[in-house]
Design a protein around this motif. Structure first.
Motif, PDB file in Angstrom:
ATOM      1  N   GLY A   1      10.928 -20.932 -17.336  1.00 11.09           N
ATOM      2  CA  GLY A   1      10.814 -19.824 -16.388  1.00 11.09           C
ATOM      3  C   GLY A   1      10.659 -20.233 -14.947  1.00 11.09           C
ATOM      4  O   GLY A   1      10.456 -19.385 -14.072  1.00 11.09           O
ATOM      5  N   GLY A   2      10.768 -21.532 -14.667  1.00 11.68           N
ATOM      6  CA  GLY A   2      10.658 -21.999 -13.282  1.00 11.68           C
ATOM      7  C   GLY A   2      11.923 -21.704 -12.509  1.00 11.68           C
ATOM      8  O   GLY A   2      13.025 -21.695 -13.065  1.00 11.68           O
ATOM      9  N   GLY A   3      11.776 -21.457 -11.224  1.00 15.35           N
ATOM     10  CA  GLY A   3      12.932 -21.162 -10.384  1.00 15.35           C
ATOM     11  C   GLY A   3      13.286 -22.331  -9.489  1.00 15.35           C
ATOM     12  O   GLY A   3      12.529 -23.297  -9.365  1.00 15.35           O
ATOM     13  N   ALA A   4      14.461 -22.222  -8.844  1.00 15.93           N
ATOM     14  CA  ALA A   4      14.906 -23.287  -7.954  1.00 15.93           C
ATOM     15  C   ALA A   4      13.994 -23.418  -6.740  1.00 15.93           C
ATOM     16  O   ALA A   4      13.882 -24.483  -6.142  1.00 15.93           O
ATOM     17  N   GLU A   5      13.340 -22.300  -6.360  1.00 18.63           N
ATOM     18  CA  GLU A   5      12.474 -22.330  -5.185  1.00 18.63           C
ATOM     19  C   GLU A   5      11.099 -22.919  -5.509  1.00 18.63           C
ATOM     20  O   GLU A   5      10.291 -23.173  -4.617  1.00 18.63           O
TER      21      GLU A   5
ATOM     22  N   PRO B   1      16.425 -20.323  -1.878  1.00 19.55           N
ATOM     23  CA  PRO B   1      16.599 -19.161  -1.008  1.00 19.55           C
ATOM     24  C   PRO B   1      16.830 -19.631   0.428  1.00 19.55           C
ATOM     25  O   PRO B   1      16.222 -20.605   0.871  1.00 19.55           O
ATOM     26  N   ASP B   2      17.737 -18.959   1.139  1.00 18.10           N
ATOM     27  CA  ASP B   2      18.065 -19.345   2.519  1.00 18.10           C
ATOM     28  C   ASP B   2      18.450 -20.818   2.595  1.00 18.10           C
ATOM     29  O   ASP B   2      18.030 -21.552   3.516  1.00 18.10           O
ATOM     30  N   ALA B   3      19.237 -21.249   1.641  1.00 21.05           N
ATOM     31  CA  ALA B   3      19.632 -22.660   1.563  1.00 21.05           C
ATOM     32  C   ALA B   3      20.559 -23.030   2.713  1.00 21.05           C
ATOM     33  O   ALA B   3      21.278 -22.184   3.254  1.00 21.05           O
ATOM     34  N   PRO B   4      20.572 -24.303   3.104  1.00 20.73           N
ATOM     35  CA  PRO B   4      21.558 -24.756   4.075  1.00 20.73           C
ATOM     36  C   PRO B   4      22.953 -24.666   3.468  1.00 20.73           C
ATOM     37  O   PRO B   4      23.094 -24.442   2.259  1.00 20.73           O
ATOM     38  N   ASP B   5      23.989 -24.844   4.299  1.00 19.42           N
ATOM     39  CA  ASP B   5      25.333 -24.729   3.751  1.00 19.42           C
ATOM     40  C   ASP B   5      25.692 -25.960   2.907  1.00 19.42           C
ATOM     41  O   ASP B   5      24.917 -26.923   2.817  1.00 19.42           O
ATOM     42  N   GLN B   6      26.867 -25.919   2.290  1.00 22.52           N
ATOM     43  CA  GLN B   6      27.276 -26.968   1.359  1.00 22.52           C
ATOM     44  C   GLN B   6      27.317 -28.344   2.023  1.00 22.52           C
ATOM     45  O   GLN B   6      26.862 -29.328   1.447  1.00 22.52           O
ATOM     46  N   LEU B   7      27.840 -28.395   3.246  1.00 23.17           N
ATOM     47  CA  LEU B   7      27.927 -29.690   3.934  1.00 23.17           C
ATOM     48  C   LEU B   7      26.543 -30.250   4.211  1.00 23.17           C
ATOM     49  O   LEU B   7      26.287 -31.444   4.000  1.00 23.17           O
ATOM     50  N   ASP B   8      25.636 -29.392   4.692  1.00 26.42           N
ATOM     51  CA  ASP B   8      24.262 -29.853   4.915  1.00 26.42           C
ATOM     52  C   ASP B   8      23.641 -30.368   3.620  1.00 26.42           C
ATOM     53  O   ASP B   8      22.957 -31.402   3.608  1.00 26.42           O
TER      54      ASP B   8
ATOM     55  N   ALA C   1      24.203 -37.537  -6.346  1.00 25.57           N
ATOM     56  CA  ALA C   1      24.072 -36.606  -5.221  1.00 25.57           C
ATOM     57  C   ALA C   1      24.287 -35.180  -5.683  1.00 25.57           C
ATOM     58  O   ALA C   1      23.625 -34.252  -5.193  1.00 25.57           O
ATOM     59  N   ALA C   2      25.186 -34.988  -6.637  1.00 25.18           N
ATOM     60  CA  ALA C   2      25.468 -33.635  -7.137  1.00 25.18           C
ATOM     61  C   ALA C   2      24.228 -32.987  -7.742  1.00 25.18           C
ATOM     62  O   ALA C   2      24.054 -31.766  -7.654  1.00 25.18           O
ATOM     63  N   LEU C   3      23.363 -33.789  -8.352  1.00 27.96           N
ATOM     64  CA  LEU C   3      22.132 -33.239  -8.917  1.00 27.96           C
ATOM     65  C   LEU C   3      21.245 -32.660  -7.816  1.00 27.96           C
ATOM     66  O   LEU C   3      20.643 -31.594  -7.974  1.00 27.96           O
ATOM     67  N   LEU C   4      21.163 -33.374  -6.695  1.00 22.42           N
ATOM     68  CA  LEU C   4      20.366 -32.899  -5.574  1.00 22.42           C
ATOM     69  C   LEU C   4      21.022 -31.717  -4.879  1.00 22.42           C
ATOM     70  O   LEU C   4      20.351 -30.763  -4.485  1.00 22.42           O
ATOM     71  N   VAL C   5      22.342 -31.769  -4.727  1.00 19.59           N
ATOM     72  CA  VAL C   5      23.061 -30.672  -4.088  1.00 19.59           C
ATOM     73  C   VAL C   5      22.835 -29.370  -4.848  1.00 19.59           C
ATOM     74  O   VAL C   5      22.609 -28.310  -4.254  1.00 19.59           O
ATOM     75  N   ALA C   6      22.875 -29.436  -6.163  1.00 15.48           N
ATOM     76  CA  ALA C   6      22.681 -28.235  -6.985  1.00 15.48           C
ATOM     77  C   ALA C   6      21.298 -27.635  -6.744  1.00 15.48           C
ATOM     78  O   ALA C   6      21.144 -26.409  -6.691  1.00 15.48           O
ATOM     79  N   GLN C   7      20.296 -28.492  -6.597  1.00 12.62           N
ATOM     80  CA  GLN C   7      18.944 -27.990  -6.342  1.00 12.62           C
ATOM     81  C   GLN C   7      18.820 -27.399  -4.934  1.00 12.62           C
ATOM     82  O   GLN C   7      18.214 -26.346  -4.743  1.00 12.62           O
TER      83      GLN C   7
ATOM     84  N   VAL D   1      11.755 -34.644  -1.001  1.00  7.20           N
ATOM     85  CA  VAL D   1      12.925 -33.830  -1.355  1.00  7.20           C
ATOM     86  C   VAL D   1      12.770 -32.414  -0.819  1.00  7.20           C
ATOM     87  O   VAL D   1      13.696 -31.855  -0.210  1.00  7.20           O
ATOM     88  N   ILE D   2      11.611 -31.834  -1.024  1.00 10.74           N
ATOM     89  CA  ILE D   2      11.363 -30.459  -0.603  1.00 10.74           C
ATOM     90  C   ILE D   2      11.485 -30.327   0.919  1.00 10.74           C
ATOM     91  O   ILE D   2      12.096 -29.387   1.440  1.00 10.74           O
ATOM     92  N   ALA D   3      10.907 -31.292   1.647  1.00 10.44           N
ATOM     93  CA  ALA D   3      10.946 -31.238   3.110  1.00 10.44           C
ATOM     94  C   ALA D   3      12.358 -31.410   3.644  1.00 10.44           C
ATOM     95  O   ALA D   3      12.776 -30.724   4.590  1.00 10.44           O
ATOM     96  N   ALA D   4      13.119 -32.323   3.037  1.00 11.11           N
ATOM     97  CA  ALA D   4      14.472 -32.598   3.528  1.00 11.11           C
ATOM     98  C   ALA D   4      15.464 -31.502   3.163  1.00 11.11           C
ATOM     99  O   ALA D   4      16.488 -31.323   3.836  1.00 11.11           O
ATOM    100  N   ALA D   5      15.172 -30.749   2.119  1.00 12.13           N
ATOM    101  CA  ALA D   5      16.124 -29.753   1.621  1.00 12.13           C
ATOM    102  C   ALA D   5      16.477 -28.682   2.641  1.00 12.13           C
ATOM    103  O   ALA D   5      17.549 -28.095   2.591  1.00 12.13           O
ATOM    104  N   ARG D   6      15.604 -28.437   3.590  1.00 12.87           N
ATOM    105  CA  ARG D   6      15.822 -27.378   4.575  1.00 12.87           C
ATOM    106  C   ARG D   6      16.555 -27.847   5.829  1.00 12.87           C
ATOM    107  O   ARG D   6      16.870 -27.052   6.700  1.00 12.87           O
ATOM    108  N   VAL D   7      16.802 -29.152   5.926  1.00 20.10           N
ATOM    109  CA  VAL D   7      17.469 -29.670   7.125  1.00 20.10           C
ATOM    110  C   VAL D   7      18.868 -29.066   7.238  1.00 20.10           C
ATOM    111  O   VAL D   7      19.631 -29.036   6.281  1.00 20.10           O
TER     112      VAL D   7
END
Length: 211
Positions: free
Chosen positions: A90-94, A153-160, A142-148, A199-205
């Motif tokens: 029941g855990g979410g991506a966020e 929510p309010d994720a950066p775009d695919q290139l980021d 990298a694909a594993l991280l990209v998917a996460q 990972v959490i901190a960098a995900a919003r860049v």
């Protein structure tokens, strides 16, 4: 009774190949790339060179690649299973627990068999064959991280997400190498917390405001 009794030719060939890969993991994981030779692999597997070349016609380098592939596939499977278990619970991506689940699974994978860290993380620095192959493995991890990242929510775009994933792989690799080299002086809990929070901190860049 022969160890091959009742098995097909295909089964025997597969078993010999698996034995050689396991021998390669032992050699690469304990002695490094320099210790992986055809003769050493055959001796460790209890097979003749004839059977080595049956499995690896291209010789020693082909065994190195098979060993690297095998351990990388096991690592990816461990991470995917942990992420899947998180979702099933029941855990979410966020949820920060997702990052903890992923890095915790990788840490446990390395702790379970100390040879894996050397095979997967360090030997590519000393062998050109492994260095090239290591670069080829980057997109899959990298694909594993990209998917996460893109599921946030309010994720950066695919290139980021892709740029961040590649950057994180480099950072995490060096973090784990330091942990392994220091004979795990840092506790597992502290390592997992630091890696997950990184990972959490960098995900919003995001750099999408720059053309």
């Amino acid at each position: 009774m022969s160890r091959w009794a009742g098995s097909t030719l295909e089964d025997r060939a597969a078993a010999r190949r698996a034995a050689l890969i396991e021998a390669g993991i032992e050699l690469l994981g304990t002695q490094g790339a320099a210790g992986v030779t055809v003769r050493a692999a055959c001796r460790a597997a209890g097979l003749t060179e004839r059977y080595f070349y049956e499995s690896f016609p291209d010789g020693r380098d082909a065994l190195l690649l098979a060993v690297h592939d095998a351990v990388a596939a096991q690592a990816r499977a461990a991470i995917v299973a942990a992420v899947g278990a998180h979702a099933a619970a029941g855990g979410g991506a966020e949820d920060e627990a997702l990052a903890y689940a992923a890095v915790g699974a990788f840490t446990a994978f390395l702790e379970e068999d100390p040879r894996r860290g050397r095979v997967l993380l360090s030997e590519s620095f000393s062998d050109t064959v492994l260095a090239r192959h290591d670069a080829e493995l980057v997109p899959a991890f990298a694909a594993l991280l990209v998917a996460q990242i893109t599921a946030l929510p309010d994720a950066p775009d695919q290139l980021d997400a892709e740029l961040t994933a590649v950057a994180l792989l480099g950072a995490l690799r060096n973090l784990y190498l330091a942990w392994l080299a220091d004979e795990r002086a840092i506790s597992t809990a502290r390592l997992n917390a630091h890696a997950a929070r990184l990972v959490i901190a960098a995900a919003r860049v995001s750099s999408r405001d720059v053309s």
